[in-house]
Every structure is written in structure tokens, then in C-alpha cells.
Design a protein around this motif. Sequence first.
Motif, PDB file in Angstrom:
ATOM      1  N   CYS A 106      18.362 -50.234  31.948  1.00 18.05           N
ATOM      2  CA  CYS A 106      19.447 -49.382  32.451  1.00 18.05           C
ATOM      3  C   CYS A 106      18.932 -48.418  33.518  1.00 18.05           C
ATOM      4  N   VAL A 158      21.716 -56.022  32.071  1.00 18.17           N
ATOM      5  CA  VAL A 158      20.800 -55.415  31.101  1.00 18.17           C
ATOM      6  C   VAL A 158      20.214 -56.492  30.189  1.00 18.17           C
ATOM      7  N   ILE A 213      23.837 -48.484  26.890  1.00 25.53           N
ATOM      8  CA  ILE A 213      24.405 -49.104  28.094  1.00 25.53           C
ATOM      9  C   ILE A 213      25.661 -48.363  28.533  1.00 25.53           C
TER      10      ILE A 213
END
Length: 103
Positions: free
Chosen positions: A15, A30, A51
Motif C-alpha cells: 500500500c 496490493v 487497504i
Amino acid sequence: MPADHDELTRVETACAELAAAGQPVTFKEVAARARISRTTLYRRADLRAVIEEHQTRGQDASTLTGLTIQIDQLRRSLEALAAKVRRHEETIRRLERTRSKPE
């Protein structure tokens, strides 16, 4: 290092790299960078919260919607952490019972 901690570190790193490069933080990107399946990212509340937190950092947090999203993410992160603590406490109790039984 436990697998859970390693996965969390890889997700946080992925991230951060995406954000630093000015790229959108998506579950797909990701997952590819962290070498973790998207299913795992969605299923595990702690990974999903990381996230989602990075996704909203680019948004204006001073708006009511932005604050609502942040509060929701913090709540889910806290719930995931509380569940993990409960699992650890149960493991400790089980080990203590096993250890205290006379042989």
C-alpha cells in the motif's frame, strides 16, 4: 515472525509503495505486490482495513463522508484486533489448564 504478521507487513508495504508512486491502492494491485490472494485480502478484516485506510487517505477526511468512512474502518480494525486478542486469551487459558492438570 508469524505468518499473520508477515502478511500484514507485506500488505502495508504494498500500500505504501502504491501510494508513494501515486498509483491507486486497489485490492488487485496490493494482492499482486504482497503475493497474497485477493480472497484473503477481502476475508481478513485486518488486511482489508489496511487497504481501505490507504484508499481513503487520498480523500478529503474533513468531509462528513470521509469521516464516516474512517470511523467505520477504525471500528472494523478494532473489532479485528479484539477478536485476535480473544483468540490469544483463549489459547493462554487452554495452555494454563493443560499445564496445571496433575499427571
